[in-house]
Write an enzyme that holds these catalytic residues in place. Structure first.
Site, mmCIF file in Angstrom:
data_model
loop_
_atom_site.group_PDB
_atom_site.id
_atom_site.type_symbol
_atom_site.label_atom_id
_atom_site.label_comp_id
_atom_site.label_asym_id
_atom_site.label_seq_id
_atom_site.Cartn_x
_atom_site.Cartn_y
_atom_site.Cartn_z
ATOM 1 C CE LYS A 10 -3.401 -11.344 2.744
ATOM 2 N NZ LYS A 10 -4.029 -11.217 4.090
ATOM 3 N NE ARG A 69 -13.584 8.608 9.934
ATOM 4 C CZ ARG A 69 -12.674 8.117 9.125
ATOM 5 N NH1 ARG A 69 -11.853 7.178 9.554
ATOM 6 N NH2 ARG A 69 -12.565 8.552 7.892
ATOM 7 C CG ASP A 114 -1.858 -11.235 7.084
ATOM 8 O OD1 ASP A 114 -2.598 -12.018 7.703
ATOM 9 O OD2 ASP A 114 -2.060 -10.889 5.912
ATOM 10 N N GLY A 117 0.823 -1.201 0.000
ATOM 11 C CA GLY A 117 0.000 0.000 0.000
ATOM 12 C C GLY A 117 0.856 1.249 0.000
ATOM 13 C CG HIS A 160 -12.847 2.761 8.600
ATOM 14 N ND1 HIS A 160 -12.827 2.457 7.256
ATOM 15 C CD2 HIS A 160 -12.268 3.988 8.714
ATOM 16 C CE1 HIS A 160 -12.255 3.441 6.585
ATOM 17 N NE2 HIS A 160 -11.898 4.371 7.439
ATOM 18 C CG LEU A 166 -4.481 7.879 3.073
ATOM 19 C CD1 LEU A 166 -5.259 8.518 1.920
ATOM 20 C CD2 LEU A 166 -3.962 6.508 2.658
ATOM 21 N NE ARG A 218 -8.496 6.890 10.428
ATOM 22 C CZ ARG A 218 -8.799 6.931 9.128
ATOM 23 N NH1 ARG A 218 -7.879 7.315 8.271
ATOM 24 N NH2 ARG A 218 -9.972 6.582 8.704
ATOM 25 C CD GLU A 275 -12.223 13.805 5.225
ATOM 26 O OE1 GLU A 275 -11.608 13.205 6.127
ATOM 27 O OE2 GLU A 275 -12.228 13.428 4.047
ATOM 28 C CG HIS A 328 -16.256 5.124 8.073
ATOM 29 N ND1 HIS A 328 -17.422 5.758 7.705
ATOM 30 C CD2 HIS A 328 -15.251 5.874 7.550
ATOM 31 C CE1 HIS A 328 -17.129 6.827 6.987
ATOM 32 N NE2 HIS A 328 -15.815 6.919 6.879
ATOM 33 C CB ALA A 358 -8.285 5.985 1.344
ATOM 34 C CD GLN A 359 -15.598 6.161 -0.619
ATOM 35 O OE1 GLN A 359 -16.179 6.818 0.231
ATOM 36 N NE2 GLN A 359 -16.195 5.227 -1.315
#
Length: 529
Positions: free
Chosen positions: A36, A292, A223, A13, A353, A394, A388, A116, A244, A47-48
């Site tokens: 993987k 959130r 993992d 990622g 989430h 990100l 968070r 946000e 979320h 992620a939007q």
């Protein structure tokens, strides 16, 4: 088979690719990037909303971003980690742009910034409503064209290699545990290969798949966290699981659930009951723009007291064309299930989430195991604390990838390959044909975690989860020792380990704090911060 790479990156990622690109052209050696599934399937791509950074100094500053982060984290966040991320965020954005990532701009060339929940200003850079996909696209192109990076797709990390594999007893009190690489399952040969490295980076993402309903892809099975925990590394703050507040309520699509970004509430979306009544005024003065954890608990409470499967998000009062332009993918997705968001409410409910905890790391992203770094959602930097702040993750991944690359480049010359590491021993094991046992156990883990270790917890529920997970652990470890390693049984082992860690650390926290809310240690459940 034995592979030797100077840098071993496990995870593809934003965290793994940012680090790989940072070290690839250093002249310090070759990089193996192991993922993987395919390189494009990382959670980053889902992620939007966007990525948070102070870029408009006319209205914003570092102090405000730091304050917002500390408030959202319920003041559990490590102030040094918060300052580290916030102050290095603008440079991280420049790095992403340099690697080919695009962000939306206004007509005058300035960034088009969103706001946000929990943010005091407009500081969210984005690319329409598919920011993560754009970041993943840009980084993938840069990685695939870099001759110093070898990508191993569909390869599965089974265990990291430490002194334990050399026959040396390793405990949680061992002060000098070292990582020499990892055992990786090769999809072509079905054998476990040995990847030796001088430095290893864990960037395996989150844990959402341990819950029955999640916004995460099915690959988010924790993992890296589980592997490091089994290797006696330090894992912290696992009780802080973020739900979320708004995923699309669609009973036929629960794993992964489709995310309805928080940016929609920043845009002006209003949470309502299906009959149109607003309810957030009962829980927080910030209404639908509350953090959130508060919004998720409020929705959960309203659903329970009214016997609902969902609440609704209303954008019908906004300009239809502007809504389509801002959220094209969400518009098309909802339209595909018969909902025109410019005319109808969006049915939404909370879903597992993000986790704030993980592999404990310092400001260099180094774990308690020497030569092993952890970046991204699998790590616990201290940034998030008890919860968070939207779009901080990100940017955290890129900032700490830069910190890890700087530190590992300074120290890698001190290390060499440990050629005494034995190859994976599968002698005496048999092929597993009882797949129904694994699939059923995976389903059980999801039900246990969702029913007993969810948004609202109690000692009784947590103890029941502990007992159920313990039984599954014994059964699965017994099976793992008898059969050859496969991706599904390894994922099951990891999910059980992660579920255990979340449950145990939730039991140990004798208070309601941040994302961890328990009826046995009640705090004002909807505190107005």
């Amino acid at each position: 088979m034995i592979h030797k790479f100077d840098f071993l990156v496990i995870g593809g990622g934003i965290a793994g690719m940012s680090y790989a690109l940072s070290v690839a052209n250093s002249g310090k050696g070759k990089v193996a990037l192991v993922c993987k599934t395919s390189l494009g399937e990382a959670n980053t791509a889902k992620a939007q909303g966007g990525i948070a950074a102070v870029t408009n100094l006319a209205i914003d500053n570092f102090e405000k971003h730091i304050h917002d982060t500390m408030v959202a984290g319920d003041y559990i966040s490590d102030p040094e980690a918060v300052k580290h991320v916030v102050c290095n965020a603008p440079e991280a954005i420049r790095k992403l742009i340099g690697w080919g990532v695009n962000f939306d701009k206004n007509g005058d060339g300035t960034y088009n910034l969103h706001r946000e929940g929990g943010h005091s200003d407009f500081r969210i850079l984005h690319h329409a409503d598919d920011t993560g996909f754009e970041i993943q696209r840009g980084l993938m192109e840069a990685v695939r064209t870099n001759c110093n990076i070898t990508v191993f797709e569909n390869h599965y990390a089974v265990e990291i290699i430490t002194q334990h594999h050399l026959g040396i007893k390793v405990t949680r009190r061992t002060p000098d545990i070292e990582c020499y690489g990892a055992y990786i399952l090769n999809p072509d040969t079905k054998k476990v290969d040995t990847f030796l490295s001088k430095v290893t980076l864990m960037a395996t993402g989150g844990v959402g798949a341990v819950y029955a309903m999640t916004s995460n892809p099915v690959i988010a099975t924790g993992d890296g966290i589980a592997m490091v925990y089994r290797a006696k590394g330090t894992v912290k703050d696992m009780e802080f699981v973020q739900f979320h507040p708004t995923v699309l309520y669609n009973p036929s699509e629960t794993h992964p659930a489709f995310l309805i970004t928080e940016a929609m509430r920043g845009y002006g979306g209003v949470l309502r009951l299906p009959d149109g009544k607003e309810f957030m005024q009962k829980y927080d003065k910030r209404l639908s723009l509350a953090p959130r954890d508060i919004v998720a608990r409020a929705i959960d409470h309203e659903m329970k007291i009214h016997g609902l499967n969902h609440v609704c998000l209303d954008l019908t009062h906004k300009d239809a064309e502007e809504t389509k332009r801002h959220f094209p993918h969400i518009y098309e997705k909802c339209l595909s299930v018969g909902i025109d968001i410019t005319k109808e409410y969006i049915p939404v409910c909370p879903s597992a989430h993000y986790i704030c905890g993980g592999i404990k790391v310092d400001l260099n992203a180094e774990s308690s195991i020497h030569r092993l770094y952890a970046v991204g959602e699998c790590s616990c930097t201290g940034l998030h604390g008890g919860n968070r702040l939207a779009s901080n993750s990100l940017i955290e991944a890129v900032v700490y990838a830069q910190s890890a690359s700087a530190h590992s480049l300074q120290t890698i010359d001190n290390y060499d390959f440990n050629t005494n590491v034995p190859e994976w021993d599968d002698e005496g094991t048999m092929t597993n044909e009882e797949h129904v046992l694994i699939t059923q156990s995976i389903r059980e883990v999801g039900e246990i975690m969702s029913n007993y270790v969810g948004i609202v917890r109690s000692d009784l529920r947590l103890k029941r989860a502990w007992a159920r997970l313990d039984l599954l652990y014994e059964e699965t470890e017994s099976l793992f020792k008898r059969v050859t390693a496969t991706k599904d049984i390894c994922e099951l082992r990891n999910m059980i380990n992660v579920g255990y860690l979340i449950t145990r650390q939730a039991i140990e926290r004798k208070e309601s704090r941040g994302l961890h809310y328990t009826v046995d240690y009640p705090k004002h459940a909807y505190d107005q911060k």
